[in-house]
Design an enzyme around this catalytic site. Structure first.
Site, PDB file in Angstrom:
ATOM      1  N   GLU A 164       0.770  -1.289  -0.008  1.00  0.00           N
ATOM      2  CA  GLU A 164      -0.019   0.110  -0.008  1.00  0.00           C
ATOM      3  C   GLU A 164       0.836   1.156  -0.023  1.00  0.00           C
ATOM      4  OE1 GLU A 164      -2.642   0.673   3.392  1.00  0.00           O
ATOM      5  OE2 GLU A 164      -4.234   1.659   1.982  1.00  0.00           O
ATOM      6  N   GLY A 214       2.371   0.024  11.132  1.00  0.00           N
ATOM      7  CA  GLY A 214       1.876  -0.870  12.480  1.00  0.00           C
ATOM      8  C   GLY A 214       1.637  -2.535  11.707  1.00  0.00           C
ATOM      9  N   ALA A 215       0.524  -2.147  10.726  1.00  0.00           N
ATOM     10  CA  ALA A 215       0.048  -3.516  10.190  1.00  0.00           C
ATOM     11  C   ALA A 215      -0.494  -3.245   8.818  1.00  0.00           C
ATOM     12  CB  ALA A 215      -0.794  -4.129  11.173  1.00  0.00           C
ATOM     13  N   MET A 216      -0.955  -4.446   8.004  1.00  0.00           N
ATOM     14  CA  MET A 216      -1.640  -4.078   6.743  1.00  0.00           C
ATOM     15  C   MET A 216      -2.667  -5.318   6.644  1.00  0.00           C
ATOM     16  SD  MET A 216      -1.781  -2.176   4.008  1.00  0.00           S
ATOM     17  CE  MET A 216      -3.266  -2.609   2.626  1.00  0.00           C
ATOM     18  N   GLU A 217      -3.720  -4.815   6.203  1.00  0.00           N
ATOM     19  CA  GLU A 217      -4.795  -5.580   6.140  1.00  0.00           C
ATOM     20  C   GLU A 217      -5.067  -6.507   4.840  1.00  0.00           C
ATOM     21  OE1 GLU A 217      -5.055  -2.136   5.758  1.00  0.00           O
ATOM     22  OE2 GLU A 217      -6.328  -1.555   4.138  1.00  0.00           O
ATOM     23  N   ASN A 218      -4.052  -7.042   4.610  1.00  0.00           N
ATOM     24  CA  ASN A 218      -4.276  -7.935   3.252  1.00  0.00           C
ATOM     25  C   ASN A 218      -4.988  -8.838   3.625  1.00  0.00           C
ATOM     26  OD1 ASN A 218      -1.598  -6.748   2.342  1.00  0.00           O
ATOM     27  ND2 ASN A 218      -0.663  -8.138   3.717  1.00  0.00           N
ATOM     28  N   GLU A 252      -7.114  -4.353  12.043  1.00  0.00           N
ATOM     29  CA  GLU A 252      -6.962  -4.912  10.633  1.00  0.00           C
ATOM     30  C   GLU A 252      -8.050  -5.637  10.280  1.00  0.00           C
ATOM     31  OE1 GLU A 252      -4.702  -3.427   8.942  1.00  0.00           O
ATOM     32  OE2 GLU A 252      -3.756  -2.507  10.547  1.00  0.00           O
ATOM     33  N   HIS A 291     -10.890  -3.950   8.759  1.00  0.00           N
ATOM     34  CA  HIS A 291     -10.637  -3.856   7.517  1.00  0.00           C
ATOM     35  C   HIS A 291     -11.221  -4.989   6.370  1.00  0.00           C
ATOM     36  CE1 HIS A 291      -8.598  -0.026   6.918  1.00  0.00           C
ATOM     37  NE2 HIS A 291      -7.623  -0.366   7.623  1.00  0.00           N
ATOM     38  N   GLU A 331      -9.996   3.878   6.451  1.00  0.00           N
ATOM     39  CA  GLU A 331      -8.905   3.902   7.551  1.00  0.00           C
ATOM     40  C   GLU A 331      -9.780   4.775   8.905  1.00  0.00           C
ATOM     41  OE1 GLU A 331      -6.575   2.407   8.025  1.00  0.00           O
ATOM     42  OE2 GLU A 331      -5.957   2.136   5.903  1.00  0.00           O
TER      43      GLU A 331
HETATM   44 ZN   LIG Z   1      -5.808   0.659   8.479  1.00  0.00          ZN
END
Ligand SMILES: [Zn+2]
Length: 854
Positions: A131, A274-278, A309, A312, A331
């Site tokens: 992203e 922090g993190a990614m919502e794959n 996440e 998301h 977001e």
């Molecule tokens: Zn997010």
């Protein structure tokens, strides 16, 4: 590079003629363990329709080499088709099959396919992060969110590895030293949401199942992984426990079965965010695997991210914004759900809204007062704009405004709106109007005026109480004054507080009302006894800065810590911090409040933010003539509270860390050295590895850590984290040579990975070393454009923000910043934005210093 910065217009144009049916992506990463191998083979076959046969289009791709391009069986010369960022094809048919074969580069910046080798055991780990637009560093793709398609990944990797992607694997075949993993096609998703994680990861597995309304059972295999060398610290039970509570909660609230099959959560090294919502394969920064004791605020923060996440999966993955203008749609919602979910899912983190009010919103207030602030719904012209918009407006202000919306339309209407939104737009793309539409249906309210005031304008309002009383001390009138560039409708609660028999400040009245325009009279308050404290926005329903009448402010000066309710107290702390930042309260007064009341602050997250803010107050906002004295007061306070804290408590650890950050005098540094050597002890304080590094940093910054001592600590902790902290300690030494080495390591070479760039900058830029780093201000402004042109945007952003001479709080530095801005009107807008923001922080510091001096 031509075409690297995809524009909204180009994306719209492409989407207007194309519909993508699917991708087959083959990656061969068997070379990854060999550090000499810079690239991996990537082959994409994309099948798509074109509504205007004969038209031309392009795929996005950032690759060192393209070997072959084939459109509908016709070979195209890559030398002419590929310009370094795009693969151009023309003569499209109605139905097309396009294949691109390329060598893509392993990343060391966290963008694309990141490669990391563990110093502990030599094992290599890979993961992707895309992203907003880095899938094109791994395979050729239409890199825009609204060209969704099913993706089928096939990954060939060393035989000893496991590989994960968004979908489950159908088949694994072994051939020699390699195994090939074929994954099932995904649901239709956007390219930035695809993911591959590969390596000898340690895995914990679990399972979630749930009966659905139609009588079937939803089965979700769960897993969580981290590097093998972190396995001993991996509290997978806690992580998976929060995960299951979240899945229960979101199924109840959203009434739409989790659509992506399994749910993997990978904790990966050198992660930029922090993190990614794959979908089905969430990636987190591995600092969430705690090697040493951390406070409960860190556990709460991690649980919040897990739920963010997860939210998301519905809001962002199932339904996705059309273009980055509406990044906030996902977001803001996920950020709100992170806190809402911690309470709603009945996790043990019952103070989530306190953290939100006190810390998350501080991010929004800061961002919203910068000259570069923008409406929540932003105007995102291109990918560089998009990259900078992952900011305090899109996340924290958006979430705060959704919290206000829930207060405005009621939670029933809000969640019923969300449920309809998921069903109506599943696997599609949306814009603001789509969300407002369902909320208008469910609430029966016209939200256009609300949206115009809250989503389409920038800036934060201030609310101030105005109290008049009669001779008997009764309120004759209480009014709420609103000040701001836009006056908005606010649903707020007002708390009236007085001392109880024990001396605590407790709420005696709560009045809820709508505030509009610049003055709203609170009719209900008339005739009541004048309270000790009038707290506007009690319960934190709206997004605003709160001010106080003079009597309430006096109550806070003598009794802020006596406010019984932790949310009200956190709001008061936030308000006095805003006063300090705005140059309305001298920094030394704020420091005095912290020194007086922080010791009795029960909420550990609030305490840690008080520490950070008090340090900033002294470093940047205090009169420089008082800075030394302020620093001593903080260190003395830290030492006093450290000795008084409950042995083994989170508070004790927080004060120990604060002592490490503030230690300057012989007494404090002597204790630091004693704790490291084991000759000094604080009852209950475990001087574990991370705390040791904090203490070494204090000694290094004071010029009291020998090279051999630091090397010895690294030898004892030769890990990724150890290497980072060692690097930071070296850069933090107070010598011209150390600063020159850190500067050069970041600026003169692109060899350093993202994590070490960050460590070098953090050590270099310590405010206490402002005299040593002053001579870097002029070179800084000279290198900006080169850095922006030559480095990846992630690294360039860190250098531009990290090396800005923020500790040089002088009119001269301000003039230098202005001169650069005036002299570079044509510089990339995203670069100008970063410099403008740093410049504004500097101007704010100068205003605060003037207030402190007066
Ligand atoms: Zn997010």
């Amino acid at each position: 590079m031509p075409g690297k910065n995809l524009s909204r217009d180009e994306a719209q144009q492409r989407a207007s003629i194309l519909a993508v049916e699917g991708y087959q992506v083959r990656l061969d990463v068997t070379s990854a363990p060999d550090p000499a191998a810079a690239t991996f083979r990537s082959t994409t076959t994309v099948t798509f329709r074109c509504s205007r046969p004969g038209a031309a289009t392009f795929l996005d791709l950032l690759a060192p080499a393209v070997h072959a391009v084939t459109l509908n069986g016709r070979a195209i010369d890559p030398a002419t088709a590929y310009d370094g960022a795009r693969v151009h094809v023309d003569g499209l048919a109605a139905e097309n099959v396009l294949t691109v074969e390329a060598d893509c580069a392993y990343s060391r910046t966290g963008e694309g396919l990141h490669r990391f080798t563990d110093p502990v055991d030599g094992e290599t780990y890979l993961y992707t992060h895309y992203e907003p637009a880095d899938a094109r560093r791994v395979f050729a793709t239409f890199e825009q969110p609204d060209l969704k398609a099913p993706f089928g990944f096939t990954v060939t990797a060393p035989a000893a590895w496991d590989v994960w992607s968004n979908a489950v694997h159908d088949k694994v075949t072994e051939e020699g030293a390699a195994r090939t993993w074929e994954f099932a096609p995904t649901q239709p998703i956007s390219s930035y949401l695809t993911a591959v994680v590969a390596g000898p990861y340690h895995v914990a597995r679990d399972h979630y199942s749930r009966g659905l309304a139609d009588g079937t059972t939803l089965e979700i295999p769960l897993s969580a992984m981290c590097r093998k060398s972190l396995a001993q610290y991996f509290d997978a039970d806690e992580i998976l426990g929060v995960t299951k509570l979240g899945l229960d909660f979101f199924h109840e609230e959203f009434d739409y079965p989790y659509p992506f099959g399994k749910y993997d959560q990978a904790f990966v090294p050198e992660y930029n965010i922090g993190a990614m919502e794959n979908p089905g394969c969430v990636t987190f920064r591995e600092e969430f695997v705690f090697r040493s004791k951390v406070t409960d605020a860190a556990y709460e923060g991690r649980a919040n991210v897990i739920l963010h996440e997860m939210a998301h999966m519905w809001f962002g993955d199932l339904v996705t914004m059309r273009w980055w203008d509406d990044l906030w749609l996902k977001e803001s919602f996920a950020d709100f759900m992170g806190s809402y979910g911690l309470i709603g899912a009945r996790t043990r983190y019952s103070s989530a809204w306190v953290t939100f009010a006190n810390q998350r919103k501080a991010w929004a207030y800061r961002q919203d007062q910068l000259p570069t602030t923008h409406p929540i719904t932003a105007d995102i012209r291109d990918l560089e704009d998009a990259k900078l918009n992952f900011d305090g407006i899109t996340y924290a202000k958006g979430a705060a405004v959704l919290k206000q919306l829930v207060a405005y339309v009621g939670s029933e209407a809000f969640f019923e709106g969300a449920r309809r939104y998921f069903k109506r737009h599943a696997f599609g793309n949306t814009e603001l109007g789509d969300l407002l539409g369902v909320l208008e249906e469910t609430s029966g309210r016209d939200l256009k005026a609300w949206a115009a005031a809250w989503l389409q304008t920038a800036g934060v309002d201030s609310l101030t109480p105005q109290v008049t009383t009669d001779a008997e001390g009764r309120i004759t009138e209480l009014a709420v004054l609103q000040d701001g560039t836009v006056l908005r409708p606010h649903r707020i609660a007002i708390g009236l507080y007085d001392r109880d028999a024990d001396g605590s400040l407790v709420r005696t009245e709560r009045i809820e009302l709508d505030v509009t325009g610049n003055r709203t009279v609170v009719a209900e308050a008339a005739g009541r006894p004048r309270p000790a404290l009038v707290l506007l926005n009690d319960d934190d329903l709206t997004y605003c800065k709160i001010r106080f009448d003079s009597e309430s402010l006096e109550t806070l000066r003598t009794g802020l810590g006596d406010i019984h309710d932790e949310l009200a107290r956190a709001l008061a702390w936030s308000a006095v911090w805003n006063l300090t930042r705005d140059g309305l309260m001298p920094a030394r007064d704020y420091v005095a409040l912290v020194l007086r009341f922080a010791g009795q602050e029960g909420n550990i997250g609030v305490l840690q933010s008080l520490h950070a803010q008090a340090k900033t107050a002294v470093d940047l906002y205090a009169d420089p003539a008082w800075r030394g004295e302020g620093g001593r007061q903080l260190a003395d306070g830290a030492l006093r509270e450290l000795r008084e804290a409950v042995p083994g408590s989170d508070h004790q650890l927080a004060w120990a860390r604060f002592l490490a950050q503030t230690a300057g005098g012989a007494e404090h540094l002597g204790l630091v050295r004693g704790l490291l050597a084991g000759s000094a002890r604080i009852d209950g304080l475990d001087v574990d590895q991370e705390l040791r590094w904090s203490l070494w940093l204090a000694l290094a910054a004071a010029g009291q850590a020998g090279d051999e001592e630091l090397a010895g600590e690294l030898a004892a902790d030769n890990t990724a984290s150890g290497k980072r902290q060692y690097t930071q300690c070296l850069a933090a030494r107070p010598t011209a040579e150390a600063k020159a080495a850190a500067w050069s390591a970041v600026v003169d070479s692109d060899e350093l990975p993202n994590a070490l760039v960050e460590a070098q900058i953090a050590g270099f830029a310590l405010p206490a070393h402002r005299d040593l780093t002053a001579l870097y201000a002029a070179p800084y402004f000279k290198l900006l454009e080169r850095v922006w042109a030559e480095r990846t945007i992630e690294i360039a952003m860190r250098i531009v923000s990290g090396f800005f001479p923020r500790a040089q709080t002088s009119e001269q530095t301000l003039a230098e910043a202005d001169a650069w801005l005036d002299g570079h009107p044509q510089a990339a807008p995203a670069l100008r934005r970063l410099v403008l923001e740093c410049r504004d922080d500097l101007a704010r510091a100068l205003r605060a210093q003037a207030c402190d001096r007066a």
